[in-house]
Scaffold this motif. Structure first.
Motif, mmCIF file in Angstrom:
data_model
loop_
_atom_site.group_PDB
_atom_site.id
_atom_site.type_symbol
_atom_site.label_atom_id
_atom_site.label_comp_id
_atom_site.label_asym_id
_atom_site.label_seq_id
_atom_site.Cartn_x
_atom_site.Cartn_y
_atom_site.Cartn_z
ATOM 1 N N SER A 131 0.646 -1.324 0.007
ATOM 2 C CA SER A 131 0.057 0.190 -0.064
ATOM 3 C C SER A 131 1.156 1.526 0.377
ATOM 4 C CB SER A 131 -1.014 -0.037 1.240
ATOM 5 O OG SER A 131 -0.044 0.020 2.687
ATOM 6 N N LEU A 132 2.386 0.850 0.002
ATOM 7 C CA LEU A 132 3.138 1.984 -0.171
ATOM 8 C C LEU A 132 3.850 2.744 -1.723
ATOM 9 C CD1 LEU A 132 5.172 1.170 2.983
ATOM 10 C CD2 LEU A 132 3.270 2.630 2.869
ATOM 11 N N LYS A 133 3.565 3.953 -1.712
ATOM 12 C CA LYS A 133 3.824 4.320 -3.306
ATOM 13 C C LYS A 133 5.721 4.514 -3.194
ATOM 14 C CE LYS A 133 0.370 8.222 -3.596
ATOM 15 N NZ LYS A 133 -0.071 9.630 -4.303
ATOM 16 N N GLN A 134 6.232 3.741 -4.142
ATOM 17 C CA GLN A 134 7.404 3.791 -5.047
ATOM 18 C C GLN A 134 8.115 4.735 -5.978
ATOM 19 O OE1 GLN A 134 8.917 -0.153 -4.716
ATOM 20 N NE2 GLN A 134 7.284 -0.553 -6.871
ATOM 21 N N SER A 135 8.513 5.440 -5.832
ATOM 22 C CA SER A 135 9.205 6.389 -6.950
ATOM 23 C C SER A 135 10.371 4.653 -8.112
ATOM 24 C CB SER A 135 10.197 7.385 -6.599
ATOM 25 O OG SER A 135 10.273 7.789 -7.850
#
Length: 286
Positions: A131-135
């Protein structure tokens, strides 16, 4: 699932939904089995405000893997929004436990996927790890990408949540200095990015499928390291992978280096129960 949403999905599919049922395995999303007159489908559903762009990124990741003509992925049928809901409809895969043949195929097909490369590391749209955004901004080396796009952002979240202290932060600063000399750079590989046993399926014909990608162009050791984190991959899988695309002889020395990232993700999502593993991995490389 509310009836207006179900009706809308049926209209978009151009076919009525005869029945549906909730299925397990969705820690972030609601997941449903859909039965239409002609096919079986899987529906993933969440609140579009909570996870903006998650299903768009998932669909794009699966499509990128599909276009490599290496390992199979479920076909994407529909990705859309309705009211506050975001949803993804895809092919339903009847599956079974992996046997020897399927494990060998999984290793072989993953090796084929990893042979897909591009000039830089990253080089795909931003997505999610859980559920965590990653670049996924592009960098010319894996060391730079792993530090700037993976470790630093996830460590900052842990700092903000007061899960790691200043002494831990000093250790990470030392790790960042050490990373470039801990491994040999190689061409980037298209990696799944979240390759644990829950993110592959074995079809009833023994065909392996990848699901729930967190793709990037990265170092392929990252994928292989993560397969060891929670188990679920057989010796036949590793032997087949090594036969088709051998890893550096010392790759096992870096398993905990690459697994720092998923462990930090788990620390941020599930709490201090993962801090000990994070510290154990970290101290090996400083």
């Amino acid at each position: 699932m509310e009836k207006p949403l179900l009706t809308y999905i049926g209209e978009r599919l151009g076919m009525g939904i005869l029945n549906f049922s909730s299925v397990g395995g969705g820690s972030i999303n609601q997941v449903y089995y859909l039965q239409t007159k002609s096919e079986k489908l899987l529906l993933k559903l969440n609140n579009k405000e909570d996870f903006p762009g998650m299903f768009k990124a998932e669909a794009e990741g699966l499509d990128i893997i599909r276009r490599t003509n290496s390992i199979s992925v479920p076909e994407i049928i529909l990705q859309d929004e309705f009211g506050n809901d975001s949803f993804l409809v895809m092919e339903w895969i009847d599956n079974k436990r992996p046997g020897t043949k399927a494990s060998i195929l999984l290793g072989e097909k993953l090796a084929q996927m990893h042979r897909n490369t591009t000039v830089n590391f990253g080089a795909v749209a931003d997505n999610y790890m859980g559920s965590l955004k990653q670049s996924n901004q592009s960098h010319t080396t894996w060391a730079e990408f792993y530090i700037e796009e993976r470790l630093k952002p996830i460590v900052q979240i842990a700092i903000d949540k007061h899960l790691i202290n200043n002494d831990n932060m000093k250790e990470f600063d030392q790790l960042y200095k050490n990373i470039p000399r801990l491994f040999d750079e190689e061409k980037s590989s298209l990696i799944h990015g979240d390759l644990w046993s829950g993110n592959y399926l074995i079809g009833i014909d023994d065909r392996p499928y990848l699901i729930d990608p967190a793709i990037t162009f990265g170092h392929r050791e990252f994928d292989i390291a993560m397969t060891t984190l929670f188990g679920g991959f057989s010796n036949e899988f590793y032997e087949a992978y090594q036969y088709h695309f051998p890893l550096n002889e010392d790759w096992q020395q870096r398993i905990d280096l690459w697994n720092l990232y998923p462990l930090l993700v788990h620390l941020n999502l599930f709490g201090l129960g993962y801090l000990g593993q994070v510290k154990d991995c970290l101290k090996q490389y400083i």
